[in-house]
Structures are given as structure tokens and as C-alpha cells.
Design a protein around this motif. Structure first.
Motif, PDB file in Angstrom:
ATOM      1  N   PHE A  84       0.856  -1.185   0.000  1.00 33.19           N
ATOM      2  CA  PHE A  84       0.000   0.000   0.000  1.00 33.19           C
ATOM      3  C   PHE A  84       0.887   1.228   0.000  1.00 33.19           C
ATOM      4  N   VAL A  85       0.267   2.397  -0.039  1.00 34.15           N
ATOM      5  CA  VAL A  85       0.994   3.664   0.015  1.00 34.15           C
ATOM      6  C   VAL A  85       0.634   4.345   1.330  1.00 34.15           C
ATOM      7  N   LEU A  86       1.646   4.876   1.985  1.00 32.03           N
ATOM      8  CA  LEU A  86       1.453   5.618   3.225  1.00 32.03           C
ATOM      9  C   LEU A  86       1.795   7.080   2.946  1.00 32.03           C
ATOM     10  N   GLU A  87       0.873   7.979   3.264  1.00 33.81           N
ATOM     11  CA  GLU A  87       1.092   9.417   3.097  1.00 33.81           C
ATOM     12  C   GLU A  87       1.351  10.026   4.462  1.00 33.81           C
ATOM     13  N   ARG A  88       2.455  10.803   4.539  1.00 26.00           N
ATOM     14  CA  ARG A  88       2.763  11.472   5.803  1.00 26.00           C
ATOM     15  C   ARG A  88       3.517  12.755   5.530  1.00 26.00           C
ATOM     16  N   ARG A  89       2.970  13.854   5.997  1.00 24.87           N
ATOM     17  CA  ARG A  89       3.580  15.180   5.855  1.00 24.87           C
ATOM     18  C   ARG A  89       3.991  15.478   4.417  1.00 24.87           C
ATOM     19  N   GLY A  90       3.091  15.184   3.493  1.00 21.11           N
ATOM     20  CA  GLY A  90       3.321  15.508   2.096  1.00 21.11           C
ATOM     21  C   GLY A  90       4.227  14.554   1.343  1.00 21.11           C
ATOM     22  N   VAL A  91       4.662  13.490   1.989  1.00 21.10           N
ATOM     23  CA  VAL A  91       5.551  12.516   1.358  1.00 21.10           C
ATOM     24  C   VAL A  91       4.822  11.186   1.265  1.00 21.10           C
ATOM     25  N   GLU A  92       4.996  10.502   0.143  1.00 21.30           N
ATOM     26  CA  GLU A  92       4.402   9.175  -0.035  1.00 21.30           C
ATOM     27  C   GLU A  92       5.477   8.115   0.114  1.00 21.30           C
ATOM     28  N   TYR A  93       5.110   7.045   0.802  1.00 23.06           N
ATOM     29  CA  TYR A  93       6.012   5.913   1.000  1.00 23.06           C
ATOM     30  C   TYR A  93       5.329   4.656   0.481  1.00 23.06           C
ATOM     31  N   ALA A  94       6.081   3.840  -0.212  1.00 20.96           N
ATOM     32  CA  ALA A  94       5.579   2.529  -0.604  1.00 20.96           C
ATOM     33  C   ALA A  94       5.831   1.596   0.574  1.00 20.96           C
ATOM     34  N   VAL A  95       4.843   0.812   0.936  1.00 20.71           N
ATOM     35  CA  VAL A  95       4.971  -0.109   2.065  1.00 20.71           C
ATOM     36  C   VAL A  95       4.652  -1.511   1.567  1.00 20.71           C
ATOM     37  N   ASP A  96       5.547  -2.446   1.866  1.00 21.07           N
ATOM     38  CA  ASP A  96       5.315  -3.843   1.505  1.00 21.07           C
ATOM     39  C   ASP A  96       5.809  -4.724   2.652  1.00 21.07           C
ATOM     40  N   ASP A  97       5.928  -5.994   2.421  1.00 16.67           N
ATOM     41  CA  ASP A  97       6.352  -6.943   3.456  1.00 16.67           C
ATOM     42  C   ASP A  97       5.492  -6.772   4.718  1.00 16.67           C
ATOM     43  N   VAL A  98       4.177  -6.785   4.523  1.00 14.68           N
ATOM     44  CA  VAL A  98       3.226  -6.594   5.620  1.00 14.68           C
ATOM     45  C   VAL A  98       3.218  -7.846   6.499  1.00 14.68           C
ATOM     46  N   ARG A  99       3.356  -7.631   7.803  1.00 10.67           N
ATOM     47  CA  ARG A  99       3.414  -8.739   8.762  1.00 10.67           C
ATOM     48  C   ARG A  99       2.451  -8.512   9.918  1.00 10.67           C
ATOM     49  N   ARG A 100       1.978  -9.607  10.470  1.00 13.62           N
ATOM     50  CA  ARG A 100       1.131  -9.581  11.667  1.00 13.62           C
ATOM     51  C   ARG A 100       2.035  -9.713  12.888  1.00 13.62           C
ATOM     52  N   VAL A 101       1.796  -8.862  13.877  1.00 10.53           N
ATOM     53  CA  VAL A 101       2.537  -8.912  15.137  1.00 10.53           C
ATOM     54  C   VAL A 101       1.506  -8.820  16.254  1.00 10.53           C
TER      55      VAL A 101
END
Length: 144
Positions: A84-101
């Protein structure tokens, strides 16, 4: 113990649209942009996101406390897509390797004050993901 379903539905309809206007610029708030697993439609969900590293040379990861539990649409969509994409303070980050903790392993990833509040609220499920700068975005990372 996650927040009750009726609160989830109310927040999604009334609170989320307001929070989305300010979410990417306030404290640990961020926006998860995800694609519906059945509809294919893009959604935006406000979340609290805390960056961390497992070790000083490792990749930056981001942790989310599932205050509404794991059975909410954004979590299901992210798990189905694996990214997914994470938006924070005007910057977009690609996020992968999603894990359950779960439990104490998830609480240790968050700042002390946040962990204390979540522990008292009975929140014990989390998701993490590897954080990468989205193409074309500045090099700043989320503070990890």
C-alpha cells in the motif's frame, strides 16, 4: 479488546472525513492508501503510524496498532494486496512486506506513551510493513 463495531462504522462515516483533512501533518497521524480487494477502488484511511528499525542498519519499518481489530476493511485490503501507500507530511512511501505482530512484540515497536495507552485499552494486534520512499519523493523518512 478492539473498539466496538458500531464505533467503527460511525467513525468511518463521520470522523474519518474530518481527520483525513489534517491526518498527514499531525504527529504520528498518516493516511493509508489501499485498493479494495473486491471493488478495485482506491480508499484512504487515517491511521497512527510509528516508524522503527529492527536494527540500526536494517530497513525502516512502520507499525500500526489495530485499535478496531484485524477485521476492518483497510487491514483486509492491505493483507490481500501485500502492499500500500502511506502518506505522511506531504511525502508518499511505498509499504510492503506486511506482517502480523501480536501482544508485547507489537507494543515494543511503539513509543512508550502509546504502548501504555494501548496496553490499558487491551489492543494486542498490530501490522508492520517495510517503508520505502515512493518513486519521485524526497529522501526524508518518517523519523526512524
Amino acid at each position: 479488546m478492539p473498539i466496538p463495531r458500531w464505533v467503527t462504522r460511525s467513525n468511518r462515516r463521520f470522523l474519518n472525513p474530518v481527520v483525513l483533512r489534517v491526518a498527514t501533518g499531525v504527529g504520528p497521524m498518516a493516511v493509508v492508501r489501499h485498493v479494495g480487494r473486491r471493488s478495485g477502488r482506491e480508499y484512504r484511511t487515517p491511521v497512527f503510524a510509528c516508524a522503527y528499525r529492527d536494527d540500526p542498519t536494517g530497513p525502516v519499518r512502520v507499525a500500526f496498532a489495530l485499535t478496531y481489530g484485524p477485521d476492518v476493511d483497510w487491514v483486509r485490503n492491505v493483507e490481500a494486496a501485500g502492499e500500500f501507500v502511506l502518506e505522511r507530511r506531504g511525502v508518499e512511501y511505498a509499504v510492503d512486506d506486511v506482517r502480523r505482530v501480536i501482544g508485547a512484540d507489537g507494543l515494543r515497536l511503539l513509543p512508550g506513551w502509546t504502548s501504555a495507552i494501548l496496553r490499558r485499552a487491551g489492543v494486542d494486534e498490530f501490522r508492520t510493513g517495510r517503508l520505502r520512499r515512493a518513486p519521485g519523493q524526497p529522501a526524508a523518512m518518517m523519523g526512524a
